[in-house]
Motif scaffolding. Structure first.
Motif, PDB file in Angstrom:
ATOM      1  N   CYS A 128       1.246  -1.373   0.505  1.00 25.87           N
ATOM      2  CA  CYS A 128      -0.018   0.226   0.002  1.00 25.87           C
ATOM      3  C   CYS A 128       1.067   1.359  -0.529  1.00 25.87           C
ATOM      4  O   CYS A 128       0.392   1.841  -0.900  1.00 25.87           O
ATOM      5  N   ALA A 186      -5.157  -1.436   1.181  1.00 25.88           N
ATOM      6  CA  ALA A 186      -5.340  -0.593   2.582  1.00 25.88           C
ATOM      7  C   ALA A 186      -6.333  -0.764   3.073  1.00 25.88           C
ATOM      8  O   ALA A 186      -7.028  -1.247   4.284  1.00 25.88           O
ATOM      9  N   GLU A 187      -7.293  -1.713   2.538  1.00 24.52           N
ATOM     10  CA  GLU A 187      -8.510  -2.472   2.906  1.00 24.52           C
ATOM     11  C   GLU A 187      -8.439  -3.407   3.234  1.00 24.52           C
ATOM     12  O   GLU A 187      -8.866  -3.877   4.643  1.00 24.52           O
ATOM     13  N   ARG A 206      -5.999   7.690   1.951  1.00 25.20           N
ATOM     14  CA  ARG A 206      -6.538   8.823   1.087  1.00 25.20           C
ATOM     15  C   ARG A 206      -5.655   9.506   0.757  1.00 25.20           C
ATOM     16  O   ARG A 206      -6.397  10.600   0.556  1.00 25.20           O
ATOM     17  N   HIS A 218      -6.369   2.005  11.447  1.00 23.01           N
ATOM     18  CA  HIS A 218      -6.677   3.143  10.397  1.00 23.01           C
ATOM     19  C   HIS A 218      -5.120   3.888   9.600  1.00 23.01           C
ATOM     20  O   HIS A 218      -5.520   4.568   8.398  1.00 23.01           O
ATOM     21  N   ALA A 227      -6.505  -3.599   6.439  1.00 24.67           N
ATOM     22  CA  ALA A 227      -7.312  -2.938   7.366  1.00 24.67           C
ATOM     23  C   ALA A 227      -7.949  -4.004   8.756  1.00 24.67           C
ATOM     24  O   ALA A 227      -8.294  -3.941   9.575  1.00 24.67           O
ATOM     25  N   LEU A 281      -5.691   2.941   5.112  1.00 25.03           N
ATOM     26  CA  LEU A 281      -6.901   3.162   5.169  1.00 25.03           C
ATOM     27  C   LEU A 281      -6.573   5.260   4.869  1.00 25.03           C
ATOM     28  O   LEU A 281      -7.012   5.619   3.833  1.00 25.03           O
ATOM     29  N   SER A 334      -6.378   1.744  -2.825  1.00 29.80           N
ATOM     30  CA  SER A 334      -7.367   1.583  -1.783  1.00 29.80           C
ATOM     31  C   SER A 334      -7.301  -0.780  -1.410  1.00 29.80           C
ATOM     32  O   SER A 334      -7.704  -0.946  -0.350  1.00 29.80           O
TER      33      SER A 334
END
Length: 369
Positions: free
Chosen positions: A238, A325-326, A356, A349, A329, A352, A322
């Motif tokens: 990521c 990242a998901e 962003r 957090h 998480a 994610l 994304s």
């Protein structure tokens, strides 16, 4: 921003502030106690350049991971944690200095790279400037181990932390070697790109801080090794996707340097590999002409950007970012079975937030065009 995310952001800022104060104190003491040859002036200059680059900033993600890994176990002050944080960032300084030699980079963290600072100081002695830069990077690496040796912790813990950090350092160097080898591939496959990321950055930037923080807090690593590795691998990919994306699609304000550095250095990154994979003959000729050209102009970088946008590569890269990242998480969200929920929330957090930041940076750049 929701309350949990806001609380996480406050902790991130507090971690960075806490560490930056400790790092400044470390360099002040080092300048006073370092056993430099009294006849020479080059060693004090070297220490000052190390201090300048180290204190100039950076995201301090490694330090955040370290501190919050300890908080997974306890909120008490943990002996050895400050030394571990110093070790991590000194190793990072080492890596930045050597990377800037390899890439011939004039700028780092909004100021001159150590290599170019020496080139400016010794304009008529190029080999001396190069030699001093390499030695400065070496010194930072050895200081990163020395600070752990001096930690006031039980000997078994000190040895375990040294083992983690020494392995992370050797893995990072192996990754740098593979990084150079990657660029001899016309179109490196995803497996190779993941391996470069794993060795060059993930193991020392994510996995080692997690291990060091847990070790300092008294945790046994063995039962948790698989989940730490899974999380570290996902966060590492990521982070690399974000860096590759911003290097091409970010702007000077977001990067603290001109965009297109990977393009000029000839790096076949996730972003450039994705562009080349979908380019027709004409577009590929444009990209290949810019790839590896240190004098590649902003207009040439913009042409490559436009090719990527026309392909939809920028959208796909954001989607990949994304997705990883998901997944990271989701991996962290299951840690509550073993560790403190508050700290687990921050690890959920973080990835994610990384995704962003990349998207927001691109949206900001688009709004200014």
């Amino acid at each position: 921003m929701n309350p949990l995310a806001a609380a996480a952001e406050q902790r991130l800022a507090a971690n960075r502030h806490r560490f930056d104060a400790a790092f400044e104190t470390y360099f002040t003491r080092l300048g006073e106690t370092f056993d430099a040859p009294p006849q020479g002036r080059f060693t004090p200059q070297c220490l000052e350049l190390l201090r300048d680059l180290s204190l100039r900033g950076g995201k301090r993600l490694r330090v955040v991971l370290l501190y919050e890994a300890a908080r997974l176990v306890t909120t008490e002050d943990v002996p050895g944690l400050t030394e571990a944080a110093l070790s991590i960032e000194l190793l990072q300084t080492h890596g930045l200095i050597h990377d800037d030699v390899i890439d011939d980079s004039p700028v780092r963290r909004g100021g001159p790279s150590t290599y170019y600072a020496y080139r400016s100081a010794f304009p008529d002695h190029e080999r001396t400037a190069l030699g001093l830069t390499v030695l400065a990077g070496d010194l930072a690496a050895f200081l990163s181990l020395r600070v752990l040796l001096e930690a006031d912790v039980p000997a078994p813990l000190r040895q375990a932390m040294l083992d983690v950090q020494a392995r992370a350092a050797t893995d990072a160097i192996a990754g740098q070697i593979l990084d150079l080898e990657r660029d001899f591939e016309d179109l490196p496959d995803e497996e190779l790109l993941h391996a470069v990321t794993e060795y060059k950055s993930t193991r020392y930037s994510v996995l080692a801080p997690l291990r060091l923080g847990l070790l300092a807090a008294g945790e046994d690593l063995e039962p948790h090794d698989a989940r730490l590795r899974r999380y570290a691998t996902l966060v590492g990919i990521c982070g690399q996707l974000r860096d590759d994306y911003l290097d091409l699609f970010g702007d000077d304000a977001a990067l603290s340097k001109p965009p297109g550095g990977d393009l000029r250095a000839g790096r076949r990154t996730y972003a450039l590999r994705a562009i080349l994979d979908r380019a027709d003959a004409a577009d590929r000729a444009v990209v290949e002409a810019a790839l590896g050209d240190p004098n590649c102009t902003p207009d040439s970088v913009e042409r490559v950007r436009n090719i990527a946008r026309r392909q939809g590569t920028d959208v796909r890269l954001r989607a990949d970012l994304s997705r990883y990242a998901e997944r990271a998480a989701a991996e962290a969200s299951g840690w509550g079975e073993w560790w403190r929920e508050e700290a687990v929330g921050l690890f959920t957090h973080l990835p994610l937030r990384m995704a962003r930041v990349a998207t927001a940076g691109d949206e900001d750049a688009n709004s200014r065009r």
